[in-house]
Design a protein around this motif. Structure first.
Motif, mmCIF file in Angstrom:
data_model
loop_
_atom_site.group_PDB
_atom_site.id
_atom_site.type_symbol
_atom_site.label_atom_id
_atom_site.label_comp_id
_atom_site.label_asym_id
_atom_site.label_seq_id
_atom_site.Cartn_x
_atom_site.Cartn_y
_atom_site.Cartn_z
ATOM 1 N N ILE A 148 0.873 -1.179 0.000
ATOM 2 C CA ILE A 148 0.000 0.000 0.000
ATOM 3 C C ILE A 148 0.908 1.226 0.000
ATOM 4 C CG2 ILE A 148 -1.606 1.335 1.441
ATOM 5 C CD1 ILE A 148 -2.393 -1.449 2.676
ATOM 6 N N ARG A 149 0.435 2.311 -0.602
ATOM 7 C CA ARG A 149 1.217 3.559 -0.558
ATOM 8 C C ARG A 149 0.433 4.623 0.218
ATOM 9 N NH1 ARG A 149 5.816 2.842 -2.829
ATOM 10 N NH2 ARG A 149 6.075 1.340 -4.512
ATOM 11 N N GLU A 150 1.037 5.083 1.312
ATOM 12 C CA GLU A 150 0.400 6.098 2.171
ATOM 13 C C GLU A 150 1.133 7.417 1.985
ATOM 14 O OE1 GLU A 150 0.517 5.110 6.314
ATOM 15 O OE2 GLU A 150 -1.031 3.570 6.130
ATOM 16 N N CYS A 151 0.381 8.454 1.574
ATOM 17 C CA CYS A 151 1.019 9.742 1.299
ATOM 18 C C CYS A 151 0.569 10.798 2.309
ATOM 19 C CB CYS A 151 0.656 10.225 -0.106
ATOM 20 S SG CYS A 151 0.844 8.943 -1.362
ATOM 21 N N PHE A 152 1.527 11.579 2.778
ATOM 22 C CA PHE A 152 1.238 12.725 3.640
ATOM 23 C C PHE A 152 1.731 13.970 2.918
ATOM 24 C CE2 PHE A 152 1.191 9.042 6.283
ATOM 25 C CZ PHE A 152 0.127 9.271 7.158
ATOM 26 N N VAL A 153 0.768 14.852 2.592
ATOM 27 C CA VAL A 153 1.053 15.952 1.679
ATOM 28 C C VAL A 153 0.741 17.299 2.337
ATOM 29 C CG1 VAL A 153 0.501 16.945 -0.592
ATOM 30 C CG2 VAL A 153 0.419 14.454 -0.254
ATOM 31 N N ALA A 168 -0.215 4.412 -9.720
ATOM 32 C CA ALA A 168 -1.430 3.931 -10.395
ATOM 33 C C ALA A 168 -1.723 2.456 -10.110
ATOM 34 C CB ALA A 168 -1.314 4.169 -11.904
ATOM 35 N N ASP A 169 -0.679 1.650 -9.928
ATOM 36 C CA ASP A 169 -0.887 0.213 -9.732
ATOM 37 C C ASP A 169 -1.094 -0.176 -8.272
ATOM 38 O OD1 ASP A 169 -0.489 -0.047 -12.434
ATOM 39 O OD2 ASP A 169 1.653 -0.487 -12.245
ATOM 40 N N TYR A 170 -1.199 0.815 -7.392
ATOM 41 C CA TYR A 170 -1.290 0.531 -5.954
ATOM 42 C C TYR A 170 -2.566 1.106 -5.360
ATOM 43 C CZ TYR A 170 3.732 -0.347 -6.374
ATOM 44 O OH TYR A 170 4.953 -0.827 -6.739
ATOM 45 N N ASP A 171 -2.963 0.570 -4.219
ATOM 46 C CA ASP A 171 -3.960 1.242 -3.399
ATOM 47 C C ASP A 171 -3.227 2.349 -2.658
ATOM 48 O OD1 ASP A 171 -6.032 -0.345 -4.232
ATOM 49 O OD2 ASP A 171 -5.781 -1.796 -2.611
ATOM 50 N N THR A 172 -3.615 3.574 -2.962
ATOM 51 C CA THR A 172 -2.897 4.737 -2.444
ATOM 52 C C THR A 172 -3.837 5.583 -1.601
ATOM 53 O OG1 THR A 172 -1.502 4.763 -4.417
ATOM 54 C CG2 THR A 172 -1.599 6.799 -3.136
ATOM 55 N N THR A 173 -3.361 5.976 -0.416
ATOM 56 C CA THR A 173 -4.152 6.913 0.384
ATOM 57 C C THR A 173 -3.399 8.233 0.453
ATOM 58 O OG1 THR A 173 -3.092 6.223 2.434
ATOM 59 C CG2 THR A 173 -5.109 5.063 1.831
ATOM 60 N N VAL A 174 -4.149 9.331 0.365
ATOM 61 C CA VAL A 174 -3.541 10.658 0.403
ATOM 62 C C VAL A 174 -4.113 11.425 1.592
ATOM 63 C CG1 VAL A 174 -3.210 12.830 -0.838
ATOM 64 C CG2 VAL A 174 -3.236 10.653 -2.097
ATOM 65 N N ASN A 175 -3.234 11.866 2.483
ATOM 66 C CA ASN A 175 -3.648 12.649 3.651
ATOM 67 C C ASN A 175 -3.023 14.034 3.564
ATOM 68 O OD1 ASN A 175 -4.658 10.190 5.351
ATOM 69 N ND2 ASN A 175 -2.593 9.641 4.685
ATOM 70 N N PHE A 176 -3.862 15.064 3.594
ATOM 71 C CA PHE A 176 -3.317 16.418 3.610
ATOM 72 C C PHE A 176 -3.098 16.839 5.056
ATOM 73 C CE2 PHE A 176 -5.188 16.124 -0.562
ATOM 74 C CZ PHE A 176 -4.201 16.698 -1.347
#
Lengths: 325, 325
Positions: free
Chosen positions: B198-203, B226-234
């Motif tokens: 999984i890819r977890e992003c903190f932006v 694109a090929d991953y389940d990605t979460t984006v947290n601002f």
């Protein structure tokens, strides 16, 4: 390139495991098995011929490397240095305290003969030792932990079998979960022998035997059980054969170290359905390495610490860099 | 015996980590740091002098081995083969696809100079590669799995930072627990890219930026997300600096194989508080090995596959056999 020609000495669990492992090695072939028993009394799984150990000398030019599958108590201390005078050899000598002496004896024989020997191969000693070394080299400021199990300890099972009134027995070494978790969490605990492992015994008593006395004798046995929390379960012979016939083992080598403020955990762990078959698989990879060292003229006795890892794998260095690095 | 004299080229995270690791090495000493920046603009943690990279040649006889602490994208492809003409060198080149080319370039330089270079050292490539090789060599009939994380991916964090309206970002690569457990249980699953990580992003978004568009841009970015389940947290810049400033990483290399009916699992795993400090610790152990290979006259370029493990450790082979085997 022609295959590496291998012979096995001793056809017990380790010998059979080596035979199985060789059948998976694309670049090696099993030539024959040597035994001290009557050759005609043994039928190999793959059908390779069985010869008397007395006939080894006549086969010298047909064999590239020998895998010694005897025991560490009496077989290997004599066999390895003796056979190292004539062959490239690999063994699984596992009496830790006597490794330096075994090394010296074998090293001299191999150097005089311009051959290669590789001793103390398997998982402990062996892959576990390798990981102890790497852990210390990479994280010099830290603590090392080795946990064994859950698995059958042959030595402890034998010790129980020698007690009066015991017909058969299996002893499992079981790591203490809380201790393992504490180490994995980087808490760097100081652990006593008792805090690291539990000993679980399954015992078949002879008819009319004094079970209370057997249990007491086990639990108070010095070195083997006295320093551990030991449980003793009496079961029927039928149950022993049904539920405790296999030889699982495993364990973990953990290095817990730090660099300045930061903690790091390195863990190498094994979960093995068959201890002898896995040990044999390691032996076969190092038999390949032994023969390659011989071809390079790098004679003498080696341990897992001395061997470039690329020598273990059938592929070329170029392919390994491309595929595995 | 005198200490091994080491110099560092590049004083970023990896250079500082190498400085720290050297202070734990009983048999090595840091001579100086070389930089492309103005030397007077840098103050080292331990106080060792900093010189311009242009002054390296004059120091040739004061340095046994150089640890190259530049980046794989542009620094190392040039620096390593160039410096290998004059020094024993170690680098952490980690662009997997370009390792064969990097090896060839460096090997020629080292052989011509009768020096030793060791490339692609660290944990992946590095200790993970070593365990991939051992797993395949010991259990040829099996499957290999590499899981990364939980940890910060510098490349993915950079990719997010390049998006319009993004002020700063951190991306964590997180292994999928169910996938890990399935592999550890010997189920030999076939796993897609999405099923493994999984890819977890903190932006941190700039004031007035279109957050919905940023999130869409991240999630649809080819190769990276694109090929991953990605979460984006601002999150706020303050929160990013407070909770996401460290550089943890780790992961597991698992070999799941069998010998006949029996299954075996080999797992090597790392849990690192600081990715660069751990990588540096591995670099320092292999810098020791590089110098020892040089002393033996075993010139040319090496990888982790080519180096006898004993060379990593300051103790003698006798002591290693006695204490660690």
């Amino acid at each position: 390139m022609s295959n590496i020609k291998v012979a096995i000495v001793g056809y017990g669990n380790l010998g059979k495991g080596t035979e199985a492992a060789l059948s998976q090695a694309s670049d090696m072939e099993l030539v024959c098995v040597f035994t001290r028993r009557k050759p005609e009394s043994i039928k190999t799984v793959t059908g390779v011929p069985v010869y008397s150990i007395d006939d080894m000398m006549g086969m010298r030019d047909k064999i590239d490397v020998i895998v010694l599958c005897g025991g560490s108590a009496t077989d290997l201390p004599k066999q390895t240095p003796e056979m190292a005078k004539y062959f490239n050899v690999v063994d699984s000598f596992d009496t830790h305290a006597k490794i330096p002496e075994h090394f010296e004896n074998t090293d001299k024989a191999s150097k005089d003969a311009k051959k290669v020997s590789v001793i103390s191969i398997g998982w402990d000693p062996g892959l576990f030792s390798l990981n102890r070394l790497i852990g210390e080299a990479v994280l010099p400021n830290g603590n090392a932990y080795t946990f064994w199990g859950k698995g059958i300890s042959q030595g402890h099972s034998d010790a129980i079998r020698r007690i009066d009134g015991v017909k058969d027995a299996r002893q499992y070494t079981v790591p203490v979960e809380e201790a393992l978790n504490s180490v994995r969490n980087g808490e760097n605990p100081t652990l006593s022998v008792r805090q690291k492992h539990i000993r679980e015994c399954f015992v078949v008593a002879e008819d009319g035997a004094d079970k209370a006395l057997i249990e007491k004798t086990i639990k108070e046995m010095p070195n083997y059980f006295a320093d551990y929390d030991t449980t003793v379960n009496f079961i029927s012979e039928e149950e022993l054969l049904k539920n405790h016939a296999s030889m699982p083992h495993g364990g973990s080598v953990i290095r817990s170290g730090n660099t300045g403020e930061n903690k790091h955990i390195i863990e190498f762990s094994l979960k093995l359905d068959s201890n002898p078959e896995f040990t044999s698989s390691v032996l076969v990879a190092y038999a390949r390495a032994a023969y390659r060292l011989y071809q390079k003229g790098d004679f003498g006795c080696k341990t897992i610490f001395d061997i470039p890892p690329a020598y273990l794998h059938p592929e070329s260095p170029e392919t390994l860099r491309e595929k595995l690095l």
